[in-house]
Structures are given as C-alpha cells and as structure tokens.
Write a protein that holds these residues in place. Structure first.
Motif, PDB file in Angstrom:
ATOM      1  N   PRO A  57       0.764  -1.252   0.061  1.00 27.98           N
ATOM      2  CA  PRO A  57      -0.037   0.065  -0.033  1.00 27.98           C
ATOM      3  C   PRO A  57       0.849   1.409   0.028  1.00 27.98           C
ATOM      4  N   ASP A  58       1.884   1.166   0.717  1.00 28.98           N
ATOM      5  CA  ASP A  58       3.103   2.466   0.740  1.00 28.98           C
ATOM      6  C   ASP A  58       3.377   2.730  -0.782  1.00 28.98           C
ATOM      7  N   ASP A  59       3.742   1.483  -1.530  1.00 27.75           N
ATOM      8  CA  ASP A  59       4.145   1.780  -2.982  1.00 27.75           C
ATOM      9  C   ASP A  59       3.185   2.398  -3.562  1.00 27.75           C
ATOM     10  N   ILE A  60       1.744   1.993  -3.519  1.00 27.04           N
ATOM     11  CA  ILE A  60       0.818   2.596  -4.534  1.00 27.04           C
ATOM     12  C   ILE A  60       0.457   3.932  -4.123  1.00 27.04           C
ATOM     13  N   ALA A  61       0.744   4.325  -2.980  1.00 26.67           N
ATOM     14  CA  ALA A  61       0.429   5.824  -2.301  1.00 26.67           C
ATOM     15  C   ALA A  61       1.574   6.393  -3.079  1.00 26.67           C
ATOM     16  N   ASP A  62       3.082   6.143  -2.901  1.00 25.83           N
ATOM     17  CA  ASP A  62       3.924   6.890  -3.290  1.00 25.83           C
ATOM     18  C   ASP A  62       3.803   6.948  -4.841  1.00 25.83           C
ATOM     19  N   ILE A  63       3.561   5.783  -5.630  1.00 30.11           N
ATOM     20  CA  ILE A  63       3.445   5.821  -7.147  1.00 30.11           C
ATOM     21  C   ILE A  63       2.324   6.666  -7.707  1.00 30.11           C
ATOM     22  N   LEU A  64       1.131   6.798  -7.025  1.00 26.54           N
ATOM     23  CA  LEU A  64      -0.045   7.516  -7.502  1.00 26.54           C
ATOM     24  C   LEU A  64       0.023   8.789  -6.392  1.00 26.54           C
ATOM     25  N   GLU A  65       0.912   9.233  -5.862  1.00 31.43           N
ATOM     26  CA  GLU A  65       0.899  10.511  -5.077  1.00 31.43           C
ATOM     27  C   GLU A  65      -0.443  10.770  -4.316  1.00 31.43           C
ATOM     28  N   VAL A  66      -0.942   9.764  -3.752  1.00 33.93           N
ATOM     29  CA  VAL A  66      -2.189   9.668  -2.916  1.00 33.93           C
ATOM     30  C   VAL A  66      -1.858   9.217  -1.368  1.00 33.93           C
ATOM     31  N   PRO A  67      -2.748   9.742  -0.355  1.00 30.46           N
ATOM     32  CA  PRO A  67      -2.315   9.169   0.765  1.00 30.46           C
ATOM     33  C   PRO A  67      -2.338   7.957   1.016  1.00 30.46           C
ATOM     34  N   LYS A  68      -1.899   6.971   2.040  1.00 29.16           N
ATOM     35  CA  LYS A  68      -1.938   5.841   2.158  1.00 29.16           C
ATOM     36  C   LYS A  68      -3.279   5.545   2.266  1.00 29.16           C
ATOM     37  N   GLU A  69      -4.096   6.194   3.258  1.00 33.01           N
ATOM     38  CA  GLU A  69      -5.582   6.066   3.736  1.00 33.01           C
ATOM     39  C   GLU A  69      -6.538   6.000   2.440  1.00 33.01           C
ATOM     40  N   THR A  70      -6.127   6.709   1.510  1.00 34.22           N
ATOM     41  CA  THR A  70      -6.985   6.577   0.051  1.00 34.22           C
ATOM     42  C   THR A  70      -6.743   5.456  -0.296  1.00 34.22           C
ATOM     43  N   VAL A  71      -5.688   4.528  -0.520  1.00 30.32           N
ATOM     44  CA  VAL A  71      -5.366   3.350  -1.061  1.00 30.32           C
ATOM     45  C   VAL A  71      -6.218   2.164  -0.193  1.00 30.32           C
ATOM     46  N   TYR A  72      -6.491   2.375   1.069  1.00 29.25           N
ATOM     47  CA  TYR A  72      -7.262   1.707   1.965  1.00 29.25           C
ATOM     48  C   TYR A  72      -8.757   1.723   1.587  1.00 29.25           C
ATOM     49  N   GLN A  73      -9.054   3.168   1.474  1.00 30.58           N
ATOM     50  CA  GLN A  73     -10.339   3.377   1.265  1.00 30.58           C
ATOM     51  C   GLN A  73     -11.002   2.848  -0.238  1.00 30.58           C
TER      52      GLN A  73
ATOM     53  N   ARG B 299      -9.781   0.092  -1.267  1.00 34.95           N
ATOM     54  CA  ARG B 299      -9.946  -1.421  -1.139  1.00 34.95           C
ATOM     55  C   ARG B 299     -11.237  -1.557  -0.443  1.00 34.95           C
ATOM     56  N   ARG B 300     -11.553  -0.903   0.471  1.00 35.16           N
ATOM     57  CA  ARG B 300     -12.971  -0.916   1.314  1.00 35.16           C
ATOM     58  C   ARG B 300     -14.079  -0.818   0.226  1.00 35.16           C
ATOM     59  N   LYS B 301     -13.996   0.138  -0.664  1.00 33.07           N
ATOM     60  CA  LYS B 301     -14.939   0.618  -1.459  1.00 33.07           C
ATOM     61  C   LYS B 301     -14.958  -0.190  -2.742  1.00 33.07           C
ATOM     62  N   ARG B 302     -13.711  -1.066  -3.031  1.00 38.40           N
ATOM     63  CA  ARG B 302     -13.623  -1.861  -4.268  1.00 38.40           C
ATOM     64  C   ARG B 302     -13.576  -1.104  -5.458  1.00 38.40           C
ATOM     65  N   VAL B 303     -12.980  -0.096  -5.438  1.00 39.21           N
ATOM     66  CA  VAL B 303     -12.856   0.974  -6.766  1.00 39.21           C
ATOM     67  C   VAL B 303     -11.303   1.016  -6.951  1.00 39.21           C
ATOM     68  N   GLY B 304     -10.436   0.648  -6.424  1.00 37.54           N
ATOM     69  CA  GLY B 304      -8.976   1.059  -6.585  1.00 37.54           C
ATOM     70  C   GLY B 304      -8.356  -0.323  -7.498  1.00 37.54           C
ATOM     71  N   PRO B 305      -7.025  -0.297  -7.842  1.00 36.84           N
ATOM     72  CA  PRO B 305      -6.549  -1.601  -8.002  1.00 36.84           C
ATOM     73  C   PRO B 305      -6.751  -2.769  -7.225  1.00 36.84           C
ATOM     74  N   PRO B 306      -7.071  -3.728  -7.801  1.00 30.62           N
ATOM     75  CA  PRO B 306      -7.123  -5.061  -7.057  1.00 30.62           C
ATOM     76  C   PRO B 306      -6.123  -5.501  -6.079  1.00 30.62           C
ATOM     77  N   GLY B 307      -6.139  -5.901  -5.102  1.00 35.02           N
ATOM     78  CA  GLY B 307      -5.111  -6.323  -4.217  1.00 35.02           C
ATOM     79  C   GLY B 307      -5.519  -7.636  -3.494  1.00 35.02           C
ATOM     80  N   PHE B 308      -4.674  -8.357  -3.013  1.00 34.02           N
ATOM     81  CA  PHE B 308      -4.717  -9.521  -2.333  1.00 34.02           C
ATOM     82  C   PHE B 308      -3.938  -9.618  -0.959  1.00 34.02           C
ATOM     83  N   ARG B 309      -4.264 -10.478  -0.529  1.00 37.11           N
ATOM     84  CA  ARG B 309      -3.600 -10.720   1.046  1.00 37.11           C
ATOM     85  C   ARG B 309      -2.463 -11.718   0.980  1.00 37.11           C
TER      86      ARG B 309
END
Length: 79
Positions: free
Chosen positions: A26-42, A44-54
């Motif tokens: 998530p830190d990489d995604i936030a840095d690459i897309l220049e958004v806050p890390k919390e945005t990356v998590y949001q 994921r919760r809303k299922r609107v960003g790039p698909p992730g996996f655990r």
C-alpha cells in the motif's frame, strides 16, 4: 525514512519506466500514485481501486493490475 514527495516518481513516469518487479505494498501504491495511504485503503474497502490480495496479514498488489487500473482510469477520463 521515506523520501520527500517531490523526489518520488509520478504515476505516469512510474508506468512508463516500469513498475518494480515485485508485488507492491500500500505504501508503494500511495507513493506511485501520489495519494495518501489511507486513500489506498479506502479504495480497497469501496472496491474501486486496483485489486489487491492478502498474503497472510499483508496486503499486496500485482504491478500488472496496477498498470491496468491506471490505464483504465486514463481511458475513462479521456472519454
């Protein structure tokens, strides 16, 4: 310690030069897309960003999925 945002690559430059050959955090995604890390998590919760996996308790992103997401967003904005 992380570098200042101004020295981080922007999303287009990262996509042009190629994303790292490893699963992204998530830190990489936030840095690459220049958004806050919390945005990356949001996303994921809303299922609107790039698909992730655990992997256990860790969230990871496939660079190919991130690239496809950005290309899709660019096409949607151009339409």
């Amino acid at each position: 310690m992380s570098q200042p945002r101004s020295s981080q690559p922007n999303a287009c430059a990262a996509l042009r030069s190629g994303l790292p050959d490893r699963y992204l955090t998530p830190d990489d995604i936030a840095d690459i897309l220049e958004v806050p890390k919390e945005t990356v998590y949001q996303w994921r919760r809303k299922r609107v960003g790039p698909p992730g996996f655990r992997i256990g308790k860790y969230l990871r992103y496939d660079p190919a999925d991130v690239r496809a997401y950005v290309i899709e967003r660019m096409a949607a904005d151009a339409a």
